[in-house]
Design a protein around this motif. Structure first.
Motif, short mmCIF file in Angstrom:
data_model
loop_
_atom_site.label_atom_id
_atom_site.label_comp_id
_atom_site.label_asym_id
_atom_site.label_seq_id
_atom_site.Cartn_x
_atom_site.Cartn_y
_atom_site.Cartn_z
N ARG A 192 -2.65 -2.18 13.88
CA ARG A 192 -3.15 -3.06 12.83
C ARG A 192 -2.28 -2.91 11.60
O ARG A 192 -2.17 -1.80 11.04
CB ARG A 192 -4.61 -2.73 12.50
N VAL A 193 -1.66 -4.00 11.19
CA VAL A 193 -0.80 -3.99 10.01
C VAL A 193 -1.68 -4.15 8.78
O VAL A 193 -2.44 -5.12 8.66
CB VAL A 193 0.25 -5.11 10.08
N ARG A 194 -1.59 -3.20 7.86
CA ARG A 194 -2.43 -3.21 6.66
C ARG A 194 -1.82 -4.10 5.57
O ARG A 194 -0.63 -4.45 5.62
CB ARG A 194 -2.59 -1.78 6.12
N GLU A 195 -2.64 -4.43 4.59
CA GLU A 195 -2.16 -5.26 3.48
C GLU A 195 -1.08 -4.56 2.67
O GLU A 195 -0.23 -5.22 2.07
CB GLU A 195 -3.34 -5.63 2.57
N ASP A 196 -1.09 -3.22 2.66
CA ASP A 196 -0.07 -2.50 1.90
C ASP A 196 1.24 -2.36 2.67
O ASP A 196 2.18 -1.71 2.21
CB ASP A 196 -0.59 -1.12 1.49
N GLY A 197 1.31 -2.96 3.87
CA GLY A 197 2.53 -2.92 4.66
C GLY A 197 2.60 -1.79 5.66
O GLY A 197 3.52 -1.75 6.48
#
Length: 280
Positions: A162-167
């Motif tokens: 899962r790619v997070r919003e913070d990269g």
């Protein structure tokens, strides 16, 4: 005798007959050895007495993936010939990348795993230790699969990463991984939680390998390590008080077919992982 061979295995004890010191089991093509050693049982502490090569192929006999070179005395199991893959393009590029910060795309083989965009490869290759372990297991079992980059796309669709919003990236996440590989490849996965390395290694048998969480510093076992976990390695053997494994980000001589004692691995081990069983 069938045309394609028979194996006679002599076991120290028969399942459900612990007081019997010698038990012979005939393993014949097309029949599971459980039919000869008790329902659902596994051959334990076996010594191969004889084997007849296949008349058709002149190859060592195989039954349900049970290979002659998988069996050792004294409770030791080791799968030999499990292919080693680096999570980067070439095994000999691991040291320049992890020790000197070399650009992974300077490796002329960086496209070998199916990546076509350099930035995507730089971002993902250092995170794909788990998929690399899976690829080794699938190729060992003869299970067809897509290149690693395409497997990554499928894994992302199933929530394995899962790619997070913070990269940043969360993953490899065990339970989505288990559901995906069982549906896609027929590989059964059992998640191991709060289990020491000896117990996880004990799961390795003729049908089973294990992926366990360790810290990346296991590539330098003689050094102190700051913690446990964050990286995955593939266990393919156990015995003599330790384990054999492949480390996708390892540096020789601690890269492929590594043996380390349990007490050393325990310093890096996060007490979690997955036992993976080959398709039936």
């Amino acid at each position: 005798m069938p045309n394609d061979g028979v194996i006679l295995a002599k076991c120290n004890a028969a399942p459900n007959h612990e007081n019997v010191s010698v038990y012979s089991a005939w393993i014949t093509r097309g029949l599971r050895y459980s039919r000869h050693c008790g329902d659902g049982a596994r051959l334990r502490r076996c010594t191969i007495l004889s084997a007849v090569r296949s008349r058709a192929e002149d190859q060592p006999y195989r039954c349900e993936g049970y290979r002659l070179d998988d069996v050792r005395n004294g409770g030791t199991w080791r799968h030999e010939g499990v292919p080693y893959y680096s999570q980067w393009g070439s095994a000999d590029w691991v040291a320049p990348i992890v020790e000197r910060g070399a650009d992974p795309c300077e490796d002329p083989h960086w496209r070998a795993s199916g990546f076509t965009e350099a930035d995507a490869y730089r971002f993902w290759a250092k995170r794909l230790c788990g998929l690399t372990c899976l690829e080794s297991a699938l190729d060992y079992w003869g299970v067809a699969h897509a290149p690693r980059a395409q497997m990554l796309e499928e894994a992302l669709q199933h929530g394995v990463y899962r790619v997070r919003e913070d990269g940043g990236v969360d993953g490899l996440i065990y339970r989505p991984f288990a559901g995906w590989v069982e549906a896609a490849f027929g590989v059964h996965v059992e998640v191991m939680i709060d289990e020491d390395i000896a117990a996880s290694a004990a799961r390795v048998d003729a049908d089973t390998l294990a992926i366990v969480s360790v810290s990346p510093e296991i590539r330098y076992p003689e050094r102190e390590n700051p913690g446990q976990g964050g990286h995955l390695i593939l266990l393919h053997g156990r015995g003599d008080g330790g384990v054999w494994f492949h480390n996708p980000s390892g540096v020789a001589p601690y890269q492929a077919d590594v043996w380390l004692p349990y007490e050393t691995v325990a310093r890096f081990h996060a007490r979690r992982g997955m036992a993976i069983r080959r398709p039936r």
